[in-house]
Enzyme design. Structure first.
Site, PDB file in Angstrom:
ATOM      1  N   GLY A 138      32.107  47.639  44.521  1.00 33.39           N
ATOM      2  CA  GLY A 138      33.047  46.766  43.801  1.00 33.39           C
ATOM      3  C   GLY A 138      32.349  45.829  42.822  1.00 33.39           C
TER       4      GLY A 138
ATOM      5  N   GLU B 238      29.569  53.950  48.002  1.00 31.78           N
ATOM      6  CA  GLU B 238      30.712  54.085  48.923  1.00 31.78           C
ATOM      7  C   GLU B 238      30.675  55.315  49.818  1.00 31.78           C
ATOM      8  OE1 GLU B 238      30.951  53.224  45.738  1.00 31.78           O
ATOM      9  OE2 GLU B 238      32.360  51.563  45.504  1.00 31.78           O
TER      10      GLU B 238
ATOM     11  N   GLU C  54      31.823  47.815  39.804  1.00 28.64           N
ATOM     12  CA  GLU C  54      33.148  47.992  39.198  1.00 28.64           C
ATOM     13  C   GLU C  54      33.622  46.716  38.483  1.00 28.64           C
ATOM     14  OE1 GLU C  54      34.411  49.419  43.044  1.00 28.64           O
ATOM     15  OE2 GLU C  54      35.204  51.249  42.154  1.00 28.64           O
TER      16      GLU C  54
ATOM     17  N   ALA D 107      32.712  45.405  47.758  1.00 28.54           N
ATOM     18  CA  ALA D 107      33.850  44.884  48.515  1.00 28.54           C
ATOM     19  C   ALA D 107      33.344  44.513  49.909  1.00 28.54           C
ATOM     20  CB  ALA D 107      34.938  45.945  48.589  1.00 28.54           C
TER      21      ALA D 107
HETATM   22  N1  CAA Z   1      30.236  43.331  52.534  1.00 32.33           N
HETATM   23  C1  CAA Z   1      30.065  42.401  53.481  1.00 32.33           C
HETATM   24  N2  CAA Z   1      28.896  41.788  53.732  1.00 32.33           N
HETATM   25  C2  CAA Z   1      27.837  42.125  52.966  1.00 32.33           C
HETATM   26  C3  CAA Z   1      27.931  43.085  51.961  1.00 32.33           C
HETATM   27  C4  CAA Z   1      29.208  43.699  51.729  1.00 32.33           C
HETATM   28  N3  CAA Z   1      29.405  44.585  50.769  1.00 32.33           N
HETATM   29  N4  CAA Z   1      26.710  43.231  51.390  1.00 32.33           N
HETATM   30  C5  CAA Z   1      25.896  42.382  52.021  1.00 32.33           C
HETATM   31  N5  CAA Z   1      26.566  41.711  52.982  1.00 32.33           N
HETATM   32  C6  CAA Z   1      26.061  40.698  53.887  1.00 32.33           C
HETATM   33  C7  CAA Z   1      25.244  41.337  55.008  1.00 32.33           C
HETATM   34  O1  CAA Z   1      26.092  41.821  56.038  1.00 32.33           O
HETATM   35  C8  CAA Z   1      24.401  40.167  55.447  1.00 32.33           C
HETATM   36  O2  CAA Z   1      25.166  39.330  56.261  1.00 32.33           O
HETATM   37  P1  CAA Z   1      24.502  38.657  57.594  1.00 32.33           P
HETATM   38  O3  CAA Z   1      23.390  37.783  57.051  1.00 32.33           O
HETATM   39  O4  CAA Z   1      25.633  37.884  58.178  1.00 32.33           O
HETATM   40  O5  CAA Z   1      23.983  39.784  58.411  1.00 32.33           O
HETATM   41  C9  CAA Z   1      24.139  39.421  54.150  1.00 32.33           C
HETATM   42  O6  CAA Z   1      25.140  39.857  53.237  1.00 32.33           O
HETATM   43  C10 CAA Z   1      22.793  39.744  53.545  1.00 32.33           C
HETATM   44  O7  CAA Z   1      22.687  41.153  53.448  1.00 32.33           O
HETATM   45  P2  CAA Z   1      21.414  41.977  53.933  1.00 32.33           P
HETATM   46  O8  CAA Z   1      20.794  41.321  55.105  1.00 32.33           O
HETATM   47  O9  CAA Z   1      21.849  43.397  54.105  1.00 32.33           O
HETATM   48  O10 CAA Z   1      20.473  41.801  52.656  1.00 32.33           O
HETATM   49  P3  CAA Z   1      19.321  42.777  52.155  1.00 32.33           P
HETATM   50  O11 CAA Z   1      18.629  42.012  51.072  1.00 32.33           O
HETATM   51  O12 CAA Z   1      18.520  43.276  53.301  1.00 32.33           O
HETATM   52  O13 CAA Z   1      20.083  44.043  51.530  1.00 32.33           O
HETATM   53  C11 CAA Z   1      21.775  45.121  50.181  1.00 32.33           C
HETATM   54  C12 CAA Z   1      20.831  43.898  50.358  1.00 32.33           C
HETATM   55  C13 CAA Z   1      20.924  46.352  49.882  1.00 32.33           C
HETATM   56  C14 CAA Z   1      22.669  44.812  48.968  1.00 32.33           C
HETATM   57  C15 CAA Z   1      22.604  45.331  51.458  1.00 32.33           C
HETATM   58  O14 CAA Z   1      23.198  44.083  51.828  1.00 32.33           O
HETATM   59  C16 CAA Z   1      23.708  46.320  51.300  1.00 32.33           C
HETATM   60  O15 CAA Z   1      23.458  47.518  51.318  1.00 32.33           O
HETATM   61  N6  CAA Z   1      24.978  45.851  51.157  1.00 32.33           N
HETATM   62  C17 CAA Z   1      26.131  46.701  51.109  1.00 32.33           C
HETATM   63  C18 CAA Z   1      26.237  47.380  49.753  1.00 32.33           C
HETATM   64  C19 CAA Z   1      27.433  48.299  49.727  1.00 32.33           C
HETATM   65  O16 CAA Z   1      27.499  49.295  50.420  1.00 32.33           O
HETATM   66  N7  CAA Z   1      28.419  47.994  48.834  1.00 32.33           N
HETATM   67  C20 CAA Z   1      29.612  48.777  48.681  1.00 32.33           C
HETATM   68  C21 CAA Z   1      30.726  48.238  49.520  1.00 32.33           C
HETATM   69  S1  CAA Z   1      32.151  49.297  49.545  1.00 32.33           S
HETATM   70  C22 CAA Z   1      32.955  48.981  48.099  1.00 32.33           C
HETATM   71  O17 CAA Z   1      32.555  48.172  47.280  1.00 32.33           O
HETATM   72  C23 CAA Z   1      34.231  49.758  47.897  1.00 32.33           C
HETATM   73  C24 CAA Z   1      34.894  49.560  46.580  1.00 32.33           C
HETATM   74  O18 CAA Z   1      34.612  50.220  45.622  1.00 32.33           O
HETATM   75  C25 CAA Z   1      35.953  48.599  46.462  1.00 32.33           C
END
Ligand code: CAA
Length: 259
Positions: free
Chosen positions: A110, A133, A113, A65
């Site tokens: 998400g 999360e 999911e 998400a």
């Molecule tokens: N939400 C918003 N933006 C996201 C995102 C997310 N879940 N995941 C990645 N992005 C964005 C980053 O902010 C980044 O944006 P900018 O270029 O503007 O800075 C862009 O995507 C590229 O991401 P990274 O630079 O971080 O890429 P990476 O290759 O270094 O890392 C990754 C990849 C390991 C997937 C890392 O992006 C990451 O950890 N993302 C978040 C994963 C996460 O925690 N997901 C769970 C979200 S909570 C949820 O989903 C709740 C639910 O159940 C509903």
């Protein structure tokens, strides 16, 4: 409707929904969820579409998400957001038309999911899957506390949710989180071949099978027997059963008609 955050294509009875926010690794914001919901409604009402496939543009399936959107939520806004996610994913899983997730990269939070809401999960050898999360100070919000438990069992689901650790493709396969793992360049050919195999079968029989499975998951044996008996009997009320059995006996390919 034209879409901003997804691509929606249909070919040979198979709908392909590609989440298309590659710069944000296809993170699901509210608008993306609403677009997916609209596409699924179109699939539900279009008799020419038999199977739906979900994938992601670029190196990610869906990285969760949208953290940027969620960060400032009040509890009430968070409830609405989670409700929207559940509404969309429940619609995918409860639709009688089968769904396949072609997981091309990160399937986190998400994103994992969304894959879990699909009937079948095919992973490329590049995937990373997990529920991170708790590292963000939240619980899973789009169904993992239920569907992940159903798919991999309570102990593994708790391990994944409590540690937030990511699985690679082989690990995901080992615990049954994905059905199969293929090389990245084989992901869409293998997925579409499976979709076409399903599309070539008797669609009512396939849908009754899905409904019977879904309705029987938590039913007792007696109720499940009743559900399957009724689904089986219902097949004999449509011409595809006659065609399928005639074709077998006449040693030819069946020509199914019921959509
Ligand atoms: N939400 C918003 N933006 C996201 C995102 C997310 N879940 N995941 C990645 N992005 C964005 C980053 O902010 C980044 O944006 P900018 O270029 O503007 O800075 C862009 O995507 C590229 O991401 P990274 O630079 O971080 O890429 P990476 O290759 O270094 O890392 C990754 C990849 C390991 C997937 C890392 O992006 C990451 O950890 N993302 C978040 C994963 C996460 O925690 N997901 C769970 C979200 S909570 C949820 O989903 C709740 C639910 O159940 C509903």
């Amino acid at each position: 409707m034209s879409y901003k955050y997804i691509k929606f294509e249909v070919e040979d009875h198979v709908a392909l929904i590609t989440v298309n926010r590659p710069k944000a690794l296809n993170a699901l914001n509210s608008d993306t969820l609403r677009e997916i919901e609209k596409a699924v409604e179109d699939i539900a009402s279009d008799d020419s579409i038999y199977i739906m496939v979900f994938t992601g543009e670029g190196k990610s399936f869906v990285a969760g998400a949208d953290i940027g959107e969620m960060k400032g939520f009040t509890a009430e806004e968070a409830r609405r957001f989670a409700k929207l996610g559940h509404q969309v994913f429940n619609r995918i899983s409860s639709l009688c038309k089968p769904s396949i997730a072609a997981i091309n990269g990160y399937a986190l939070g998400g994103g994992c999911e969304l894959a879990l809401a699909c009937d079948i999960r095919i992973a490329s050898n590049k995937v990373r899957m997990g529920q991170p999360e708790v590292g963000l100070g939240i619980t899973p919000g789009f169904g993992a506390t239920k569907r992940l438990v159903e798919v991999v069992g309570q102990a593994k689901a708790k391990e994944l949710i409590f540690t937030g650790e990511y699985l690679n493709a082989e690990e995901a396969l080992k615990i049954g989180l994905v059905n199969k793992v293929v090389d990245m360049d084989e992901l869409m050919p293998v997925t579409m071949k499976m979709a076409q195999t399903m599309a070539s079968k008797a669609q009512l029989a396939l849908r009754y099978s899905k409904l019977a499975i879904e309705q029987s998951i938590y039913a007792d044996h007696q109720t499940a027997s009743h559900i399957e008996t009724s689904a089986f009997a219902l097949c004999f009320a449509n011409e595809d059963q006659k065609e399928g059995m005639s074709a077998f006996l006449e040693k030819r390919n069946p020509d199914f008609k019921c959509k």
